[in-house]
Design an enzyme around this catalytic site. Sequence first.
Site, PDB file in Angstrom:
ATOM      1  N   LYS A 123       0.828  -1.215   0.000  1.00 30.02           N
ATOM      2  CA  LYS A 123       0.000   0.000   0.000  1.00 30.02           C
ATOM      3  C   LYS A 123       0.858   1.260   0.000  1.00 30.02           C
ATOM      4  O   LYS A 123       0.439   2.288  -0.530  1.00 30.02           O
ATOM      5  CB  LYS A 123      -0.997  -0.026   1.164  1.00 30.02           C
ATOM      6  CG  LYS A 123      -1.995  -1.181   0.996  1.00 30.02           C
ATOM      7  CD  LYS A 123      -3.394  -0.931   1.504  1.00 30.02           C
ATOM      8  CE  LYS A 123      -4.303  -2.042   0.955  1.00 30.02           C
ATOM      9  NZ  LYS A 123      -5.634  -2.088   1.477  1.00 30.02           N
ATOM     10  N   LYS A 149     -10.718  -5.291  -4.177  1.00 32.44           N
ATOM     11  CA  LYS A 149     -11.738  -4.242  -4.337  1.00 32.44           C
ATOM     12  C   LYS A 149     -11.162  -2.999  -4.994  1.00 32.44           C
ATOM     13  O   LYS A 149     -11.843  -2.284  -5.695  1.00 32.44           O
ATOM     14  CB  LYS A 149     -12.200  -3.754  -2.951  1.00 32.44           C
ATOM     15  CG  LYS A 149     -13.120  -4.628  -2.206  1.00 32.44           C
ATOM     16  CD  LYS A 149     -13.693  -3.787  -1.041  1.00 32.44           C
ATOM     17  CE  LYS A 149     -13.847  -4.596   0.210  1.00 32.44           C
ATOM     18  NZ  LYS A 149     -12.732  -4.507   1.143  1.00 32.44           N
ATOM     19  N   LYS A 158      -3.930 -11.196  -6.501  1.00 30.47           N
ATOM     20  CA  LYS A 158      -5.207 -11.439  -5.820  1.00 30.47           C
ATOM     21  C   LYS A 158      -6.292 -10.484  -6.337  1.00 30.47           C
ATOM     22  O   LYS A 158      -5.998  -9.343  -6.705  1.00 30.47           O
ATOM     23  CB  LYS A 158      -4.994 -11.327  -4.297  1.00 30.47           C
ATOM     24  CG  LYS A 158      -5.762 -10.248  -3.613  1.00 30.47           C
ATOM     25  CD  LYS A 158      -5.578 -10.182  -2.119  1.00 30.47           C
ATOM     26  CE  LYS A 158      -6.035  -8.786  -1.714  1.00 30.47           C
ATOM     27  NZ  LYS A 158      -6.654  -8.559  -0.498  1.00 30.47           N
TER      28      LYS A 158
HETATM   29  P1  ATP Z   1      -8.703  -3.528  -0.439  1.00 34.13           P
HETATM   30  O1  ATP Z   1      -8.612  -3.818  -1.906  1.00 34.13           O
HETATM   31  O2  ATP Z   1      -9.443  -2.271  -0.100  1.00 34.13           O
HETATM   32  O3  ATP Z   1      -7.390  -3.658   0.281  1.00 34.13           O
HETATM   33  P2  ATP Z   1      -9.674  -6.190  -0.041  1.00 34.13           P
HETATM   34  O4  ATP Z   1     -10.490  -6.526  -1.237  1.00 34.13           O
HETATM   35  O5  ATP Z   1      -8.318  -6.791   0.061  1.00 34.13           O
HETATM   36  O6  ATP Z   1      -9.623  -4.653   0.175  1.00 34.13           O
HETATM   37  P3  ATP Z   1     -10.441  -6.510   2.770  1.00 34.13           P
HETATM   38  O7  ATP Z   1     -11.541  -5.708   3.321  1.00 34.13           O
HETATM   39  O8  ATP Z   1      -9.055  -6.088   3.084  1.00 34.13           O
HETATM   40  O9  ATP Z   1     -10.579  -6.630   1.189  1.00 34.13           O
HETATM   41  O10 ATP Z   1     -10.640  -8.041   3.175  1.00 34.13           O
HETATM   42  C1  ATP Z   1     -11.799  -8.614   3.713  1.00 34.13           C
HETATM   43  C2  ATP Z   1     -11.635 -10.115   3.776  1.00 34.13           C
HETATM   44  O11 ATP Z   1     -11.634 -10.667   2.457  1.00 34.13           O
HETATM   45  C3  ATP Z   1     -10.328 -10.569   4.426  1.00 34.13           C
HETATM   46  O12 ATP Z   1     -10.581 -11.698   5.234  1.00 34.13           O
HETATM   47  C4  ATP Z   1      -9.469 -10.947   3.258  1.00 34.13           C
HETATM   48  O13 ATP Z   1      -8.514 -11.927   3.594  1.00 34.13           O
HETATM   49  C5  ATP Z   1     -10.498 -11.506   2.289  1.00 34.13           C
HETATM   50  N1  ATP Z   1     -10.074 -11.375   0.896  1.00 34.13           N
HETATM   51  C6  ATP Z   1      -9.794 -10.229   0.238  1.00 34.13           C
HETATM   52  N2  ATP Z   1      -9.471 -10.471  -1.045  1.00 34.13           N
HETATM   53  C7  ATP Z   1      -9.521 -11.817  -1.207  1.00 34.13           C
HETATM   54  C8  ATP Z   1      -9.286 -12.711  -2.318  1.00 34.13           C
HETATM   55  N3  ATP Z   1      -8.944 -12.245  -3.516  1.00 34.13           N
HETATM   56  N4  ATP Z   1      -9.459 -14.023  -2.123  1.00 34.13           N
HETATM   57  C9  ATP Z   1      -9.837 -14.522  -0.914  1.00 34.13           C
HETATM   58  N5  ATP Z   1     -10.073 -13.750   0.169  1.00 34.13           N
HETATM   59  C10 ATP Z   1      -9.913 -12.412   0.032  1.00 34.13           C
END
Ligand code: ATP
Length: 332
Positions: A114, A199, A196
């Site tokens: 980040k 969002k 990965k």
């Molecule tokens: P950002 O993109 O804003 O960092 P993010 O999509 O990574 O957000 P978080 O809110 O940080 O989402 O994560 C919420 C939950 O979803 C956490 O338990 C995280 O491990 C899980 N998660 C996020 N992305 C994935 C993915 N691609 N596959 C499986 N689990 C995920």
Amino acid sequence: MEDKKLIFSGIQPTGTFTLGNYIGAVRNWGPLQDEYNCIYCVVDMHAITVRQDPVKLRQNTLNSYALLMACGIDVEKSILFIQSHVKTHAELNWILCCNTQFGELSRMTQFKDKSQKHPDDINAGLFTYPSLMAADILAYNADLVPVGVDQKQHLELARNIAQRFNQRYGDFFTVPEPYIAEIGAKVMSLQEPTKKMSKSDENPNACILILDDKDTIIRKCKRAVTDSEAEVVYREGKDGINNLMTIYSSVTGKDFAAIEAEFAGKGYGDFKIAVGEAVADHLEPVRSEFARLIQDKAYLKECYTAGAEKALRYSQRVLNKVYRKVGFVDKG
Ligand code: ATP
Ligand code: LTN
């Protein structure tokens, strides 16, 4: 209520949940409610470690709360609340920050990623993000934390912080265990299947959002990057196909052998459409339940107010004990 193990997890209101958030984390939270005492949280304080538009953050926080309910979290069974409503998280965070090392925080890959993505705003909150996450978990002495694989390192740090506190001040915190699904713990980007699904990806075709309509979902699946072969098999090196098979398996319950048999002799085109349709059909009830819930702001407010009260009552007891342990004078 007392004998069951305690589960805690949180999700950032940084946008609509992706299929990765759903498969890797949120969809598993509902089924845990019968076996465990569950506490779930929309972590808005974590979200502001990267710049957020205030109007959007408020909207995303309410949407995330309603989405969690639409994904099966029952406010009668679990405690569901918004992090900034429960002051003990920030208070415990301070104590934990004083028990977290600079070196430990510097090694966090999420911090490095980040910082690279937002070089103009490497703020102290982004750096101490894992201490606040540890506070979320330790404020309830949670036993288990269901998360996607990307959060494993943060959880390891939360365990180290708990152990260090216990050594310094005498056994107190439960050392939490990660709870990671076997399939779908890391759903990959549809456009770059070695990364990965996230969002905050700028390419809208890279991720499926759980509120996307059926046509959009099918279109994104059709455009998913695969390989130059034509065989639907799970094999090293076939990242795109492996990811689509994982997704298909997660929403249909079929194992990889069954999927390979189903698509033997068929091309990627047919497979991609089948994945899109299965995902859209699976998500349809979530979409319609969300549409219903988000209309009723008064009901949502009732739910998150009650959730915050319960969470505060629980975590305040823990925090009082922590304050005593570190040597703060009783308020009386
Ligand atoms: P950002 O993109 O804003 O960092 P993010 O999509 O990574 O957000 P978080 O809110 O940080 O989402 O994560 C919420 C939950 O979803 C956490 O338990 C995280 O491990 C899980 N998660 C996020 N992305 C994935 C993915 N691609 N596959 C499986 N689990 C995920
Ligand atoms: N850092 C997590 C969100 C999060 C969390 C938590 C998860 C904040 N506090 C406590 C589990 C337990 C993420 O998903 N990025």
